[in-house]
Scaffold this active site. Sequence first.
Site, short mmCIF file in Angstrom:
data_model
loop_
_atom_site.label_atom_id
_atom_site.label_comp_id
_atom_site.label_asym_id
_atom_site.label_seq_id
_atom_site.Cartn_x
_atom_site.Cartn_y
_atom_site.Cartn_z
CG ASP A 29 66.93 14.39 41.35
OD1 ASP A 29 66.03 13.66 41.80
OD2 ASP A 29 67.47 15.30 42.03
CB ILE A 30 67.87 19.85 40.84
CG1 ILE A 30 68.62 21.17 40.68
CG2 ILE A 30 67.40 19.68 42.25
CD1 ILE A 30 68.61 21.69 39.31
CG HIS A 93 58.89 12.01 41.54
ND1 HIS A 93 58.03 12.57 42.46
CD2 HIS A 93 60.02 11.70 42.24
CE1 HIS A 93 58.61 12.62 43.64
NE2 HIS A 93 59.83 12.08 43.54
CG HIS A 95 63.77 8.77 41.94
ND1 HIS A 95 64.53 9.88 42.22
CD2 HIS A 95 62.70 8.83 42.77
CE1 HIS A 95 63.96 10.58 43.19
NE2 HIS A 95 62.85 9.96 43.54
P1 5GP Z 1 61.22 12.14 46.48
O1 5GP Z 1 59.96 12.97 46.48
O2 5GP Z 1 61.15 11.01 45.48
O3 5GP Z 1 61.59 11.68 47.86
O4 5GP Z 1 62.42 13.08 46.01
C1 5GP Z 1 62.22 14.16 45.13
C2 5GP Z 1 63.38 14.28 44.16
O5 5GP Z 1 63.15 15.45 43.39
C3 5GP Z 1 64.75 14.45 44.83
O6 5GP Z 1 65.65 13.50 44.24
C4 5GP Z 1 65.15 15.88 44.51
O7 5GP Z 1 66.53 16.04 44.29
C5 5GP Z 1 64.34 16.19 43.27
N1 5GP Z 1 63.95 17.58 43.16
C6 5GP Z 1 63.36 18.33 44.11
N2 5GP Z 1 63.12 19.58 43.65
C7 5GP Z 1 63.56 19.61 42.37
C8 5GP Z 1 63.59 20.63 41.37
O8 5GP Z 1 63.16 21.75 41.55
N3 5GP Z 1 64.13 20.29 40.17
C9 5GP Z 1 64.60 19.03 39.92
N4 5GP Z 1 65.12 18.81 38.69
N5 5GP Z 1 64.61 18.05 40.84
C10 5GP Z 1 64.09 18.34 42.06
#
Ligand code: 5GP
Length: 131
Positions: A29-30, A93, A95
Site C-alpha cells: 500500500d502506497i 482488494h 488489506h
Molecule cells: P479502500 O478502497 O480499501 O478504502 O482503500 C484503498 C487503499 O489503496 C488505500 O489504503 C490506499 O492507500 C491504497 N492506494 C490507493 N491508490 C494506490 C496506488 O496507486 N498505489 C498503491 N500501492 N496503493 C494505493
Amino acid sequence: MASIFTRIVNGEIPSYKVAESELCYAFLDINPLAKGHTLVIPKKEVDYLFDVEDELYAELMLFAKRVGKAIEKVVPCERIGVTVIGLEVPHAHVHLIPINALNDMNFAKPKVQMSSDELKTLASAIAETFV
Ligand code: 5GP
C-alpha cells in the site's frame, strides 16, 4: 476506464510488487497503516469482493494467505490483520496489515511515512520470502 489497480497490474503505474500469480497480484500500500501493509487483488477488475466468482475468490484468499505468511516472516508482528474496505478504489482488494494491537487496524490513525527506497527494500524482502 480501467481502475488504478488494473493499471498497476498492467505495468502502466509502478508498484512495489510483493508477489504475483496467474490470477492475483500483491503490492505494498502506497499509504501504509503499518510497515508491510500489503494489498492483494484479483487481476480481473471486479469492484466488490463479494461479486468475485467463487473460484477466483478462493484463489485470492489462498494467495493472500501465502502473502501474509511471507509478510510475517519479514515484519515483526503479533499477526497479520486482514480487512476489506474498498470505499476508495473500486477494484476488489484485501488489506494485509502487520499488527500487535487492536488499534493497529484503525484506518483513521495517521499513516506511516516510508521513503521510496524503504518501500522498495521491504517489497523485495517480502518477495524473496514468498513461497
Ligand atoms: P479502500 O478502497 O480499501 O478504502 O482503500 C484503498 C487503499 O489503496 C488505500 O489504503 C490506499 O492507500 C491504497 N492506494 C490507493 N491508490 C494506490 C496506488 O496507486 N498505489 C498503491 N500501492 N496503493 C494505493
